[in-house]
Structure formats: C-alpha cells, structure tokens
Write an enzyme that holds these catalytic residues in place. Structure first.
Site, PDB file in Angstrom:
ATOM      1  N   TRP A  41       3.135  39.972  54.008  1.00  0.00           N
ATOM      2  CA  TRP A  41       2.472  38.672  54.133  1.00  0.00           C
ATOM      3  C   TRP A  41       3.281  37.714  54.990  1.00  0.00           C
ATOM      4  O   TRP A  41       2.734  37.007  55.831  1.00  0.00           O
ATOM      5  CB  TRP A  41       2.134  38.082  52.764  1.00  0.00           C
ATOM      6  N   ASP A  80       4.280  30.429  50.439  1.00  0.00           N
ATOM      7  CA  ASP A  80       2.997  31.102  50.198  1.00  0.00           C
ATOM      8  C   ASP A  80       3.102  31.665  48.786  1.00  0.00           C
ATOM      9  O   ASP A  80       3.773  32.673  48.562  1.00  0.00           O
ATOM     10  CB  ASP A  80       2.799  32.206  51.245  1.00  0.00           C
ATOM     11  N   LYS A 105      -6.080  35.712  43.354  1.00  0.00           N
ATOM     12  CA  LYS A 105      -5.095  36.552  42.677  1.00  0.00           C
ATOM     13  C   LYS A 105      -4.923  36.085  41.232  1.00  0.00           C
ATOM     14  O   LYS A 105      -4.970  36.883  40.321  1.00  0.00           O
ATOM     15  CB  LYS A 105      -3.742  36.489  43.404  1.00  0.00           C
TER      16      LYS A 105
HETATM   17  C1  PLP Z   1      -3.726  37.921  49.314  1.00  0.00           C
HETATM   18  C2  PLP Z   1      -2.633  37.190  50.005  1.00  0.00           C
HETATM   19  C3  PLP Z   1      -2.853  36.490  51.204  1.00  0.00           C
HETATM   20  C4  PLP Z   1      -4.180  36.534  51.945  1.00  0.00           C
HETATM   21  O1  PLP Z   1      -5.170  35.881  51.288  1.00  0.00           O
HETATM   22  P1  PLP Z   1      -6.651  35.836  51.929  1.00  0.00           P
HETATM   23  O2  PLP Z   1      -7.365  35.019  50.912  1.00  0.00           O
HETATM   24  O3  PLP Z   1      -7.124  37.242  52.025  1.00  0.00           O
HETATM   25  O4  PLP Z   1      -6.550  35.174  53.243  1.00  0.00           O
HETATM   26  C5  PLP Z   1      -1.813  35.793  51.764  1.00  0.00           C
HETATM   27  N1  PLP Z   1      -0.599  35.773  51.181  1.00  0.00           N
HETATM   28  C6  PLP Z   1      -0.353  36.440  50.030  1.00  0.00           C
HETATM   29  C7  PLP Z   1       1.008  36.381  49.427  1.00  0.00           C
HETATM   30  C8  PLP Z   1      -1.356  37.162  49.408  1.00  0.00           C
HETATM   31  O5  PLP Z   1      -1.110  37.826  48.272  1.00  0.00           O
END
Ligand code: PLP
Length: 383
Positions: free
Chosen positions: A111, A186, A210
């Site tokens: 990521w 993030d 998530k």
């Molecule tokens: C799932 C995830 C993303 C991407 O999210 P989207 O909603 O698919 O854009 C970005 N960063 C992390 C750490 C993730 O787990």
C-alpha cells in the site's frame, strides 16, 4: 443465527447486530426519540433533519471513540484509500512554498508502494526508507535511519500494511527526529482497532470497508492548520478545506455508508470503546500467532515487533520447510476447502503474496479465532 466466521481482508465482516439493525430500519428509519421518518436512510435528503441527525451522531461518536482533538476535522469522503493517494498530495504538497513540492515516504508493503508512486504525479515523491528485502516486506526500518527530505511537505506511512501484515505498533515521533513536517498515516485497515496518538499525526485516512462499514465511504481526519494549501489542480470536491467548511456536504456524501459506520461506532461503544476492543484484538492476534509459531506446518515471517494484529498472512509448508505460495497447490486447496466446510470463510491470501491470510478485524470475536486455530491444528494432524 450463527453465521460462518468471515476472515476477509475487505470488504469485511460486519457485526451481526449492526446488520440486523440496518435491516430492521431499511424501510422506515426511526429516530432515537422514537419518531418514525417513513423513509429508509438511502432515500433521505442529505440536507434534511433526519439525515443531519444521523451524520452528527456518527461524527460525535467517532470523535469520542478515537479521542480526536477539537483542532482536527473529521471528513466523510469518497474514493477509498487509493483516491487519497492522490488527494493527499494535491492538498498537502503545497504546504511548503516553492516551485518544486516534495513529500517523503516510508515504504513497508504494497500500500505504501502505491502511495509513493501515485504522489509522484503531483510533486517529488521521495523514498525515506524501504522495508523490502529478499524475504519481501517483513520489518519496519528503524526511524533513526529514515532519510526525510529537508523540504518535505509531509511524511507518509501506511500504519498497517494489509497485504504483508506489517503494523507500526507505535507511531513514529517525527519531531524527535528533528522533522517538523506533518505525519500522514494510511490507517485503512486498523482504524478503530486501537487508540491513535494524535500528537504525532497531521492527517489520517482510511477506506471504511476494512473495519468501519461498507465500501464507498472514506474517513479523513486532518489537523486544521493543514487545510487551505491545495494545489490549483485539486478538484473542488476533494479540497479538504472546502469539504470541511461544508461539513462533508460540499457534494452529496455517501449517506448510507455514513449511517452504517455510525451503527458500527455505537456498537463499538457498547463493546466498551477502543481500549476494550484493543485488548480483545491483542488477545485474538496472540492466539493465532502462537498457534502458527508452535506448529511445524504453518509459518509467518514478519518480525515480532511489527506483526499486524489485524491482517495475519501465513503459509503452509512442504516437508522441506518450503512455503507453499501457490493457492492452487493441492495442500492449500485442501486447507481452503476444509476451512470453508468448517464455516471459516475467505482465508485465501492476497494474490501478490499467495498462501493464506486471516483478517481479524473488530467484528471477528475471539470465538472465531479459536475456531480457526482448532481447524488449523486438526488439519495439521491429519495432513
Ligand atoms: C484496502 C486498502 C487501501 C485501498 O482502499 P480502496 O478503498 O480500495 O481504495 C489503501 N490502503 C490500505 C492500507 C488498505 O488496506
């Protein structure tokens, strides 16, 4: 109804109580004071009284749960984590005046790799450190070794790498490193799994799917002094200052996602809040890592000090101790089919790393991890 345990990395399991409440309110949302609206939440104007009350409650509950200080704005946006990889640089790269904006990135998995790549469209995206070795991403480089650009407008980390299972157990203290740029995290895949030390953070973002609710909602928590520096090319709907000034209603926000996340926040409060859920998450992760480490069939190679509590990749090994990456390998296929039959869903690892992955988000109870461990032990005994 006892449903199977769902270990998906995202979109992921939701608390059954939340889904039941949403189902009961699908046709006719009833206010906490008991007044029937005659409408489902999807059908409400985002500017009407009923939805505004849902929105305000969700925001207040999140602020309380995560102890978000008053000088931070909570924004409910769209586009997911990947859109934030562009929206953050468009808003923050211009923090330091200059023709040649820069930001520094610590890469600890897929990521953050994506983040540094995307930010390069908007300025100089500089690598401060990388955790990649021949073994893949299994550690976090010590903060004292990070090469942060002196003119970086911000420093980006992914505080929990969902695919590689690498988590910052404590956030870096940039000031202690002599860096006064804000830290961007993030926190998509571990938001609300543990407290956040906001004194170390300038901006946090995460997709909801998530650990907070359905896909389509993106949470951004941003320190007020970071607003108002967007690059001229930044779309208005993604300019944090405009979004904040309009209480996330510059354009129509993802109303149903906000409602569902609000139900999750109330569920979290009933669980005892973030400290209680963190203690539960620590116990859940410990149980699974112990089972992996004690077995001779399963392995996880992430260093102990940064093993993720939320996303736990693991590999079955052949008789020579070689990790079986290929999901189609007969032993992996047998493991997955048996798990499915035992009511343990979505354990297949991410395609880029293979093997297995168990995501133990807030909605997974300790019972679910116990059931997984019992299945893994039985599988090892019989294969
Ligand atoms: C799932 C995830 C993303 C991407 O999210 P989207 O909603 O698919 O854009 C970005 N960063 C992390 C750490 C993730 O787990």
């Amino acid at each position: 109804m006892q449903r199977p345990y769902n270990f998906s990395a995202g979109p992921a399991a939701m608390p059954a109580e939340v889904l039941e409440q949403a189902a009961a309110e699908m046709l006719n949302w009833i206010s906490p004071a008991g007044v029937a609206s005659g409408m489902g939440v999807m059908e409400m104007s985002h500017r009407g009284k009923a939805f505004i009350s849902i929105y305000e409650q969700a925001e207040a509950d999140l602020r309380e749960l995560l102890a978000v200080p008053s000088h931070f704005k909570i924004l409910f946006m769209q586009g997911g984590g990947l859109a934030e990889n562009a929206i953050v640089p468009m808003n923050l790269m211009g923090l330091r005046a200059g023709q040649n904006p820069a930001a520094s990135f610590v890469v600890t998995g897929s990521w953050s790799e994506k983040s540094v790549k995307e930010a390069g469209k908007y300025g100089r995206a500089m690598l401060a450190a990388s955790g990649k070795t021949d073994a893949g991403y299994t550690h976090i480089p010590a903060a004292s070794t990070w090469q942060i650009a002196p003119d970086a407008s911000y420093v980006h980390i992914c505080s929990n790498e969902t695919i590689h299972g690498v988590e910052f157990h404590t956030l870096p203290d940039l000031q202690a490193l002599g860096c006064d740029a804000p830290l961007v995290i993030d926190f998509s895949s571990h938001v609300a799994s543990r407290p956040v030390d906001w004194s170390k953070v300038g901006l946090a973002f995460g997709g909801a799917q998530k650990n907070l609710g359905p896909a389509g909602l993106t949470l951004v928590v941003v320190r007020e002094d970071l607003l108002g520096h967007a690059l001229p090319i930044c779309p208005s709907a993604f300019d944090y200052k405009l979004v904040a000034a309009n209480h996330s209603m510059y354009n129509t926000p993802p109303t149903y996602g906000i409602y569902m996340a609000g139900l999750v926040f109330q569920w979290l409060k009933r669980q005892g809040g973030i400290a209680a859920i963190e203690a539960r998450n620590i116990a859940k992760a410990q149980l699974l890592y112990d089972a992996i480490d004690r077995s001779s069939l399963y392995s996880n190679t992430v260093q102990a000090d940064c093993r993720s509590r939320m996303n736990i990749p693991f590999f079955l090994q052949d008789e020579h101790g070689q990790a079986l990456l290929d999901a189609e390998h007969p032993l992996n296929a047998a493991f997955l089919a048996g798990a499915q039959a035992a009511g343990l869903l979505q354990l297949k690892g991410h395609k880029s790393v293979g093997g297995m992955r168990a995501s133990l988000y807030n909605a997974i109870p300790l019972d679910g991890v116990q059931a997984l461990v019992a299945y893994m032990q039985e599988f090892e005994r019989t294969h």
